[in-house]
Every structure is written in C-alpha cells, then in structure tokens.
Design a protein around this motif. Structure first.
Motif, short mmCIF file in Angstrom:
data_model
loop_
_atom_site.label_atom_id
_atom_site.label_comp_id
_atom_site.label_asym_id
_atom_site.label_seq_id
_atom_site.Cartn_x
_atom_site.Cartn_y
_atom_site.Cartn_z
N MET A 1 7.65 -7.01 15.96
CA MET A 1 8.93 -6.87 16.63
C MET A 1 8.73 -6.84 18.14
N ASN A 2 7.73 -6.13 18.61
CA ASN A 2 7.52 -6.04 20.05
C ASN A 2 6.96 -7.33 20.65
N CYS A 3 6.13 -8.03 19.91
CA CYS A 3 5.50 -9.24 20.44
C CYS A 3 6.31 -10.51 20.15
N HIS A 4 7.02 -10.51 19.05
CA HIS A 4 7.78 -11.69 18.65
C HIS A 4 9.27 -11.36 18.66
N ASP A 5 9.74 -10.85 19.79
CA ASP A 5 11.11 -10.33 19.86
C ASP A 5 12.18 -11.38 19.61
N ASN A 6 11.96 -12.62 20.04
CA ASN A 6 12.98 -13.65 19.78
C ASN A 6 13.06 -14.00 18.30
N ILE A 7 11.94 -14.03 17.61
CA ILE A 7 11.94 -14.28 16.17
C ILE A 7 12.54 -13.08 15.45
N TYR A 8 12.18 -11.88 15.87
CA TYR A 8 12.72 -10.67 15.27
C TYR A 8 14.25 -10.62 15.42
N ASP A 9 14.73 -10.96 16.60
CA ASP A 9 16.18 -10.95 16.84
C ASP A 9 16.90 -11.92 15.91
N ARG A 10 16.33 -13.12 15.73
CA ARG A 10 16.95 -14.09 14.81
C ARG A 10 16.89 -13.58 13.36
N TRP A 11 15.73 -13.05 12.96
CA TRP A 11 15.56 -12.52 11.61
C TRP A 11 16.54 -11.38 11.35
N SER A 12 16.78 -10.53 12.33
CA SER A 12 17.66 -9.37 12.17
C SER A 12 19.07 -9.75 11.72
N GLY A 13 19.48 -10.96 11.99
CA GLY A 13 20.81 -11.41 11.58
C GLY A 13 20.83 -12.14 10.25
N THR A 14 19.71 -12.15 9.55
CA THR A 14 19.63 -12.90 8.29
C THR A 14 19.89 -12.01 7.08
N ARG A 15 20.12 -12.67 5.96
CA ARG A 15 20.29 -11.95 4.69
C ARG A 15 18.99 -11.26 4.27
N HIS A 16 17.85 -11.81 4.65
CA HIS A 16 16.57 -11.14 4.34
C HIS A 16 16.53 -9.77 5.00
N ALA A 17 16.96 -9.68 6.23
CA ALA A 17 16.94 -8.40 6.95
C ALA A 17 17.86 -7.38 6.29
N ARG A 18 18.95 -7.84 5.70
CA ARG A 18 19.93 -6.94 5.07
C ARG A 18 19.83 -6.90 3.55
N ALA A 19 18.70 -7.32 3.00
CA ALA A 19 18.55 -7.42 1.55
C ALA A 19 18.74 -6.08 0.84
N MET A 20 18.23 -5.01 1.38
CA MET A 20 18.38 -3.71 0.73
C MET A 20 19.83 -3.24 0.76
N GLU A 21 20.54 -3.54 1.83
CA GLU A 21 21.94 -3.14 1.94
C GLU A 21 22.78 -3.78 0.83
N SER A 22 22.44 -5.02 0.47
CA SER A 22 23.18 -5.66 -0.62
C SER A 22 22.97 -4.93 -1.94
N LEU A 23 21.76 -4.38 -2.15
CA LEU A 23 21.51 -3.58 -3.36
C LEU A 23 22.24 -2.25 -3.30
N MET A 24 22.29 -1.66 -2.13
CA MET A 24 22.96 -0.37 -1.98
C MET A 24 24.46 -0.51 -2.29
N GLN A 25 25.05 -1.62 -1.90
CA GLN A 25 26.47 -1.84 -2.19
C GLN A 25 26.73 -1.92 -3.68
N LYS A 26 25.73 -2.37 -4.45
CA LYS A 26 25.87 -2.49 -5.90
C LYS A 26 25.26 -1.30 -6.64
N ASP A 27 24.79 -0.30 -5.89
CA ASP A 27 24.11 0.87 -6.43
C ASP A 27 22.91 0.48 -7.30
N GLU A 28 22.15 -0.51 -6.83
CA GLU A 28 20.96 -0.99 -7.54
C GLU A 28 19.69 -0.74 -6.72
#
Length: 119
Positions: free
Chosen positions: A1-28
């Motif tokens: 994150m500190n060295c590849h901040d531009n890649i991290y910023d793009r990744w942060s907006g992806t579904r991969h970054a929010r994958a756990m949140e999608s499980l939490m919404q389904k209580d899985e």
C-alpha cells in the motif's frame, strides 16, 4: 500500500477489496466455504476472523501475486530483485481465478474481460 499507492487506490474501489462486505450483507462471513474466496490467506496463515485478523479481509495482492516473501526487505533497502522472490503474476492466472469464480458462484465470469477490473 505504501509503495504501490496508485495500484492500491485503484484496487480499493474494486469488488475484490469489498469481498468480505458482500458476505457480511448476507450474514455468510462465518461460512468457511464462502470466506475462502472472500478473504486473503484463509486457513493458510492469513485471515482467521474479522475480530482477530481484519487486515486480511477482502481479496488482496497476495491472493493473486503470492506472498512475495522478502519483497519489502529487498526493495525497501534499495536492493536488486532476486529471482527467488517469486513471480508477480501467477503462471496460470486464469486457473487461479477459476478456483473462486466457478460457474456455480459466478456464472457471468469472463477471464479476459474481468481481469481488467482487479486493479
């Protein structure tokens, strides 16, 4: 994150970054069958639970690029990259993606199209 901040910023907006949140919404988010694809390193020295290892939630860099052991020590010190460090891209990336993106779990997955959405 500190060295590849531009890649991290793009990744942060992806579904991969929010994958756990999608499980939490389904209580899985306690279901091991689901967590193995929605967290990094589950049952492999990474994610254990949201309480104990929240830093491994989501599909992070090492899920696709490997653990890259020694990467920070080598590059943080200005040293040269070592061949033993590992590959940045898995030699069969499509097969790796298909471990989670199965027809049953993701019937619209298209490797060529969707690989561009990762970061």
């Amino acid at each position: 994150m500190n060295c590849h901040d531009n890649i991290y910023d793009r990744w942060s907006g992806t579904r991969h970054a929010r994958a756990m949140e999608s499980l939490m919404q389904k209580d899985e988010h306690y279901n091991p069958e689901c967590v193995q694809c929605h967290a990094t390193g589950f049952e492999k020295g990474g994610f254990i639970s949201l309480n104990s290892t929240p830093e491994y939630r989501g599909v992070q860099c090492s899920a696709c690029h490997g653990r890259m052991q020694g990467h920070m020590e080598i590059h943080g010190s200005g040293g040269e990259e070592h061949k033993e460090e590992g590959r940045l891209i898995h030699e069969d990336m499509e097969r790796l993606c298909l471990e989670c993106h199965t027809p049953k779990r993701d019937n619209d997955f298209d490797f060529e199209r969707d690989k561009k959405r990762v970061h």
